[in-house]
Enzyme design. Structure first.
Site, PDB file in Angstrom:
ATOM      1  CG  MET A 249      15.041   5.707  59.125  1.00  0.00           C
ATOM      2  SD  MET A 249      15.780   4.460  58.032  1.00  0.00           S
ATOM      3  CE  MET A 249      17.520   4.643  58.441  1.00  0.00           C
TER       4      MET A 249
ATOM      5  CD  GLU B 151       4.372   4.711  54.062  1.00  0.00           C
ATOM      6  OE1 GLU B 151       3.166   4.553  54.260  1.00  0.00           O
ATOM      7  OE2 GLU B 151       4.970   4.264  53.068  1.00  0.00           O
ATOM      8  CB  CYS B 152      10.454   2.806  55.812  1.00  0.00           C
ATOM      9  SG  CYS B 152      11.688   1.517  56.116  1.00  0.00           S
ATOM     10  N   GLY B 153      12.281   4.873  55.392  1.00  0.00           N
ATOM     11  CA  GLY B 153      13.387   5.780  55.126  1.00  0.00           C
ATOM     12  C   GLY B 153      13.006   7.234  55.287  1.00  0.00           C
TER      13      GLY B 153
ATOM     14  CB  SER C 228       5.520   4.619  61.742  1.00  0.00           C
ATOM     15  OG  SER C 228       4.897   3.975  60.649  1.00  0.00           O
TER      16      SER C 228
END
Length: 437
Positions: A333, A328-330, A429
Site C-alpha cells: 500500500m 507486502e500488504c501494508g 502484493s
C-alpha cells in the site's frame, strides 16, 4: 530432548491466549526455560510469546510449509528449552478446504505430526456436565491426537467447577485447572487482533499478572508432566524463502511490523545481513543495501505521517532505481500512489507502483494463497511456486498500468487471477509470503 505441549480449544475466543501467555510467564518465573510457537499464519501472537519467554517464537503452518521446513522450525524452537508450548489457532480441528504443503492448516495436524499432547481450554460458561460431552467428542475425533488434559475457563463457582470437572475426569481425562472470569486481565484489541506487543502499555506488568493468575488456578506441575518429546524428525535448516539480497534493508516500526521470524532467521542463516530502518522516523534505507523489504503492518493508522516524511519517500524512490524494493500488504500500500485512511482522507504514498488503496472502504480479505511468479525477480524465477496468505481490510481502488506480480489460487483451488504489481525493480502484493511451494 525438549518436551512439547499444545494449548488448543474448541473455538476462537475461548481463552487460548490467556492460558498460553499466563503459562509461559508463570513457568519462566519459576526458572523454567520455556519456549513457544504458534500454529498457523499469525504475526501478533509470536511477539507476545517472545515478550513472555524472552525467546523468539515462530509459526508452524501445515498448509504453507513442507515437512522439512515444518520439522526444522519446530526442532530449532525447542533448542535449549526445557518445555515448548504451541498455541493453536481457531478450533483444534479447524483448517481449510484444500490441502497444502503438509495438510489443511489445522493445529490437530501439528499434534498428530509431533505427538505433543493437547491441553484443551473449554469455556464452561452456561454449562456444567455438558462440557464433558464436548471433551469426549474432541478426545475421540482423531485417533492420532491426544487430549492430555482440560482447563475450564469462565467458571462461576467451586460447585460449577466440581460439576463440570467430575464429569470430565470420569472420561479418564484430567482436569488441570479452572479459571474464574477475569475481564481485567484481557489484552487490548483492534481490527487485526490484539494491539501489538510493542504497543501494549505496561506489557511486562500485564504478563506478570497473567502468570500469577494462571499459577493460582492451574496445576503447573501436572501441565509440565503432560508434555512429551516430538516424534517428528529434525527437518532442514534451509530458509523458507531465499534471501532477496545479501544486505537487506527492512522497514521496522509501528507501521511495518508483520515480519515472519522464520523468514528473517532463515535469511540470516543463509548469510544475509539485515539492516533495519524506520519510515515513521523519516529514515531512509541504508545506502549499501542491495534489497529493500517493506513488510505489512498498520500504515493506514499512520498514513499522514508517512506521506509527510520526504526523506523516506525520496530515498526509497532512489533505492528503487538501483535495487529491488519489495512490499507486502501494508508495504504494498505504501509503495502505491495513494492510501485513503479510515476517515476518507487520501494521502500520497511513494508512487513506486500504480496501485491506489482505501481503508475507508473496508472489506475483509482472508485466506491462504498458492501463487506463482509471473516474471524473474528477487523472489525467484518466473514460475516459482509460493505459499502465503492474505489478511487485511483494505480495498484496491485501482491498480494503474503496472504488470501483475503473481498468478494465484485460493486454498480450495479457485482461481484468483493475477495479483500484485511490478514496475521496474519495484514489486509487491497483498499476499504475505510464508514459504516456497
Amino acid at each position: 530432548m525438549t518436551k512439547g505441549i499444545i494449548i488448543a480449544a474448541p473455538a476462537s475466543g475461548t481463552g487460548k491466549t490467556t492460558l498460553t501467555l499466563g503459562l509461559l510467564a508463570a513457568l519462566r518465573a519459576r526458572g523454567v526455560a520455556v519456549g513457544a510457537v504458534k500454529s498457523g499464519p499469525d504475526y501478533i501472537d509470536p511477539a507476545f510469546h517472545r515478550a513472555a519467554t524472552g525467546r523468539p517464537s515462530v509459526n508452524l503452518d501445515t498448509w504453507a510449509m513442507g515437512p522439512d521446513l515444518l520439522d526444522g522450525l519446530a526442532a530449532r524452537a525447542a533448542e535449549s528449552a526445557d518445555l515448548l508450548v504451541c498455541e493453536a489457532l481457531m478450533g483444534l480441528f479447524d483448517g481449510v478446504a484444500g490441502v497444502g504443503a503438509t495438510g489443511t492448516g489445522s493445529t490437530a495436524e501439528i499434534a498428530a505430526r509431533t505427538g505433543w499432547p493437547v491441553l484443551l481450554v473449554v469455556n464452561a460458561k452456561g454449562q456444567s456436565q455438558s462440557a464433558a460431552a464436548l471433551v469426549k467428542g474432541f478426545a475421540t475425533y482423531r485417533d492420532d491426537v491426544t487430549i492430555g488434559g482440560v482447563v475450564l475457563n469462565n467458571v462461576g463457582s467451586l460447585r460449577h467447577t466440581s460439576l463440570a470437572g467430575t464429569a470430565i475426569e470420569a472420561l479418564g481425562i484430567p482436569l488441570l485447572g479452572a479459571l474464574p472470569r477475569a475481564p481485567d486481565l484481557s489484552l487490548p484489541e483492534r481490527h487485526l487482533g490484539l494491539v501489538q506487543a510493542d504497543e501494549t502499555e505496561g506489557l511486562s506488568d500485564r504478563l506478570a499478572a497473567l502468570g500469577r493468575f494462571i499459577a493460582g488456578h492451574v496445576d503447573l506441575d501436572r501441565v509440565v508432566a503432560l508434555a512429551k518429546p516430538s516424534q517428528a524428525g529434525r527437518g532442514s535448516d534451509a530458509p523458507a524463502l531465499p534471501p532477496p539480497g545479501q544486505r537487506i534493508a527492512i522497514a521496522q516500526d509501528a507501521a511495518f511490523t508483520f515480519v515472519y521470524p522464520h523468514l528473517t532467521a532463515g535469511w540470516q542463516a543463509a548469510g544475509a545481513e539485515l539492516r533495519f530502518f524506520s519510515p515513521l522516523a523519516d529514515e531512509a534505507p541504508p545506502l549499501d543495501s542491495d534489497a529493500v523489504y517493506l513488510p505489512g503492518g498498520y500504515p493506514e493508522l499512520h498514513a499522514g505521517r508517512l506521506a509527510a516524511n520526504h526523506v523516506f519517500r525520496d530515498d526509497l524512490r532512489a533505492a528503487a532505481e538501483r535495487v529491488p524494493v519489495y512490499g507486502e500488504c501494508g508495504g504494498y500500500m505504501v509503495m502505491g500512489e495513494t492510501l485513503e485512511d479510515a476517515d476518507g482522507v487520501t494521502h500520497k504514498m511513494t508512487g513506486l507502483l500504480g496501485v491506489r488503496t482505501s481503508f475507508a472502504k473496508r472489506r475483509l480479505h482472508l485466506g491462504y494463497r498458492r501463487a506463482s511468479l509471473l516474471a524473474d525477480g528477487p523472489l525467484g524465477a518466473a514460475g516459482t511456486p509460493l505459499m502465503g496468505h492474505e489478511f487485511h481490510y483494505a480495498s484496491t481502488l485501482s491498480r494503474g498500468d503496472d504488470a501483475p506480480l503473481l498468478q494465484a489460487t485460493a486454498a480450495d483451488g479457485s482461481d484468483l487471477g493475477a495479483l500484485g504489481s511490478r514496475r521496474g525493480l519495484a514489486l509487491g502484493s497483498f499476499v504475505h509470503l510464508i514459504a516456497r511451494g
